[in-house]
Design a protein around this motif. Sequence first.
Motif, PDB file in Angstrom:
ATOM      1  N   PHE A   1       0.850  -1.190   0.000  1.00 18.31           N
ATOM      2  CA  PHE A   1       0.000   0.000   0.000  1.00 18.31           C
ATOM      3  C   PHE A   1       0.884   1.238   0.000  1.00 18.31           C
ATOM      4  CE2 PHE A   1      -2.442  -3.328   2.101  1.00 18.31           C
ATOM      5  CZ  PHE A   1      -3.687  -3.230   1.495  1.00 18.31           C
ATOM      6  N   ALA A   2       0.477   2.257  -0.739  1.00 21.50           N
ATOM      7  CA  ALA A   2       1.195   3.532  -0.788  1.00 21.50           C
ATOM      8  C   ALA A   2       0.284   4.635  -0.264  1.00 21.50           C
ATOM      9  CB  ALA A   2       1.649   3.854  -2.208  1.00 21.50           C
ATOM     10  N   ASP A   3       0.804   5.457   0.641  1.00 21.67           N
ATOM     11  CA  ASP A   3       0.053   6.557   1.242  1.00 21.67           C
ATOM     12  C   ASP A   3       0.143   7.779   0.334  1.00 21.67           C
ATOM     13  OD1 ASP A   3      -1.028   8.582   2.759  1.00 21.67           O
ATOM     14  OD2 ASP A   3      -0.027   8.011   4.614  1.00 21.67           O
ATOM     15  N   MET A   4      -0.935   8.086  -0.357  1.00 21.29           N
ATOM     16  CA  MET A   4      -0.938   9.176  -1.326  1.00 21.29           C
ATOM     17  C   MET A   4      -1.079  10.544  -0.668  1.00 21.29           C
ATOM     18  SD  MET A   4      -0.501   7.223  -3.846  1.00 21.29           S
ATOM     19  CE  MET A   4      -0.771   8.130  -5.343  1.00 21.29           C
ATOM     20  N   ARG A   5      -1.503  10.565   0.603  1.00 18.20           N
ATOM     21  CA  ARG A   5      -1.525  11.821   1.344  1.00 18.20           C
ATOM     22  C   ARG A   5      -0.108  12.236   1.715  1.00 18.20           C
ATOM     23  NH1 ARG A   5      -5.340   9.639   6.051  1.00 18.20           N
ATOM     24  NH2 ARG A   5      -3.513   8.272   6.063  1.00 18.20           N
ATOM     25  N   ALA A   6       0.657  11.279   2.232  1.00 16.47           N
ATOM     26  CA  ALA A   6       2.033  11.573   2.621  1.00 16.47           C
ATOM     27  C   ALA A   6       2.860  11.986   1.415  1.00 16.47           C
ATOM     28  CB  ALA A   6       2.648  10.363   3.308  1.00 16.47           C
ATOM     29  N   ALA A   7       2.602  11.358   0.269  1.00 18.08           N
ATOM     30  CA  ALA A   7       3.334  11.711  -0.954  1.00 18.08           C
ATOM     31  C   ALA A   7       2.994  13.133  -1.383  1.00 18.08           C
ATOM     32  CB  ALA A   7       3.010  10.716  -2.061  1.00 18.08           C
ATOM     33  N   TYR A   8       1.712  13.481  -1.358  1.00 16.72           N
ATOM     34  CA  TYR A   8       1.333  14.841  -1.753  1.00 16.72           C
ATOM     35  C   TYR A   8       1.964  15.872  -0.826  1.00 16.72           C
ATOM     36  CZ  TYR A   8      -1.321  19.019  -2.785  1.00 16.72           C
ATOM     37  OH  TYR A   8      -1.652  20.303  -3.123  1.00 16.72           O
ATOM     38  N   ASP A   9       2.005  15.582   0.457  1.00 19.11           N
ATOM     39  CA  ASP A   9       2.503  16.542   1.443  1.00 19.11           C
ATOM     40  C   ASP A   9       3.923  17.006   1.149  1.00 19.11           C
ATOM     41  OD1 ASP A   9       0.131  16.458   2.853  1.00 19.11           O
ATOM     42  OD2 ASP A   9       0.873  15.075   4.403  1.00 19.11           O
ATOM     43  N   VAL A  10       4.745  16.136   0.558  1.00 16.99           N
ATOM     44  CA  VAL A  10       6.156  16.493   0.359  1.00 16.99           C
ATOM     45  C   VAL A  10       6.467  16.884  -1.090  1.00 16.99           C
ATOM     46  CG1 VAL A  10       6.946  15.116   2.308  1.00 16.99           C
ATOM     47  CG2 VAL A  10       6.843  14.068   0.049  1.00 16.99           C
ATOM     48  N   LEU A  11       5.442  16.981  -1.937  1.00 15.97           N
ATOM     49  CA  LEU A  11       5.657  17.550  -3.262  1.00 15.97           C
ATOM     50  C   LEU A  11       6.067  19.015  -3.125  1.00 15.97           C
ATOM     51  CD1 LEU A  11       2.608  16.246  -5.349  1.00 15.97           C
ATOM     52  CD2 LEU A  11       5.005  15.633  -5.713  1.00 15.97           C
ATOM     53  N   ASP A  12       6.902  19.476  -4.016  1.00 14.42           N
ATOM     54  CA  ASP A  12       7.269  20.887  -3.978  1.00 14.42           C
ATOM     55  C   ASP A  12       6.061  21.743  -4.360  1.00 14.42           C
ATOM     56  OD1 ASP A  12       7.568  21.706  -7.055  1.00 14.42           O
ATOM     57  OD2 ASP A  12       8.436  19.705  -6.797  1.00 14.42           O
ATOM     58  N   GLU A  13       6.071  22.994  -3.932  1.00 14.22           N
ATOM     59  CA  GLU A  13       4.917  23.874  -4.131  1.00 14.22           C
ATOM     60  C   GLU A  13       4.608  24.100  -5.603  1.00 14.22           C
ATOM     61  OE1 GLU A  13       5.318  27.480  -1.950  1.00 14.22           O
ATOM     62  OE2 GLU A  13       5.363  26.492   0.021  1.00 14.22           O
ATOM     63  N   ALA A  14       5.633  24.148  -6.435  1.00 19.40           N
ATOM     64  CA  ALA A  14       5.410  24.363  -7.863  1.00 19.40           C
ATOM     65  C   ALA A  14       4.622  23.210  -8.469  1.00 19.40           C
ATOM     66  CB  ALA A  14       6.737  24.546  -8.581  1.00 19.40           C
ATOM     67  N   THR A  15       4.968  21.974  -8.079  1.00 18.22           N
ATOM     68  CA  THR A  15       4.243  20.812  -8.597  1.00 18.22           C
ATOM     69  C   THR A  15       2.819  20.793  -8.064  1.00 18.22           C
ATOM     70  OG1 THR A  15       6.289  19.524  -8.769  1.00 18.22           O
ATOM     71  CG2 THR A  15       4.218  18.299  -8.735  1.00 18.22           C
ATOM     72  N   GLN A  16       2.649  21.089  -6.779  1.00 17.38           N
ATOM     73  CA  GLN A  16       1.293  21.146  -6.221  1.00 17.38           C
ATOM     74  C   GLN A  16       0.425  22.140  -6.969  1.00 17.38           C
ATOM     75  OE1 GLN A  16       1.719  21.922  -2.017  1.00 17.38           O
ATOM     76  NE2 GLN A  16       2.268  19.811  -1.533  1.00 17.38           N
TER      77      GLN A  16
END
Length: 284
Positions: A143-158
């Motif tokens: 299982f992969a936590d997609m919330r944790a992954a989003y949290d550490v994306l850089d602001e430009a990618t977000q």
Amino acid sequence: MRVQRLHHHFAAQVTEIDLAAPIDAEIVTAIQAAIDENAVLIFRNQQAMTDDAQIAFSAHFGTLQKSITVHREDTQRRLKRPELSDISNVDAQGRRLAETDRKRLLQRPAQLWHTDSSFRDPPGRYTFLAARILPRTGGDTEFADMRAAYDVLDEATQARIADLTVHHALGRSRELAGAPPLSPEEADNLPGAIQPLVRTDSSGRKSLYLASHASHVVGWPRPEGEALLQQLTQFATQPRFIYRHQWRDGDLAMWDNRVTMHRATPFATVEERRDMRRTTVADC
């Protein structure tokens, strides 16, 4: 009911509860709180779970979806209730299926990172997977936590992906996995769906919404969209975001498809049997 975290980001095991027995509203509320926090729950020691009990438990959390196999007329179903998906390598007599059996070939996409029913409208909210027969080794689920992954994306990618939508199609994951294509009945009944690339849960936390079913970014040139989806999937499935579940006899897993991805891992399918039964409730 006791809940114990299994991974520093997410996933927990639940003990001291019998899901085969009727559960009251207080327990349903407690399970809802646990899945909201942990995204993946592993209920231990559920050996008494029957198909009917699994369906009844799942129904506490939403409207049950029918298995996609009800739309395929060239493959006979082993499990008679339409709400059950047969995630196994055994036939109606419990014998191992040949590697070339169509039902085995149709399960190939399960080894790709995916989110259940993202190609449907509405998509899947929660999946429930019960272990009935397990191989001696292998056959784990990651299982992969997609919330944790989003949290550490850089602001430009977000910012770049904030408002993007993606078309999801069952045929896409079949193609990637080298599985049989959609039958005419499947194509008619499962045309695909458009989903947001970023979802926000009830707490306001954001997560990536990806799957091997994701075919293209709406409004983008196909190659550019595919490159973005591949890049985000690789980022979100780094080891730091992954919980690998080693199944035990009697386990029943429940997970939130809106904030996780998952995939099956290989086992010795020629020598071993694995019988898993899945139910999914719709996100509506």
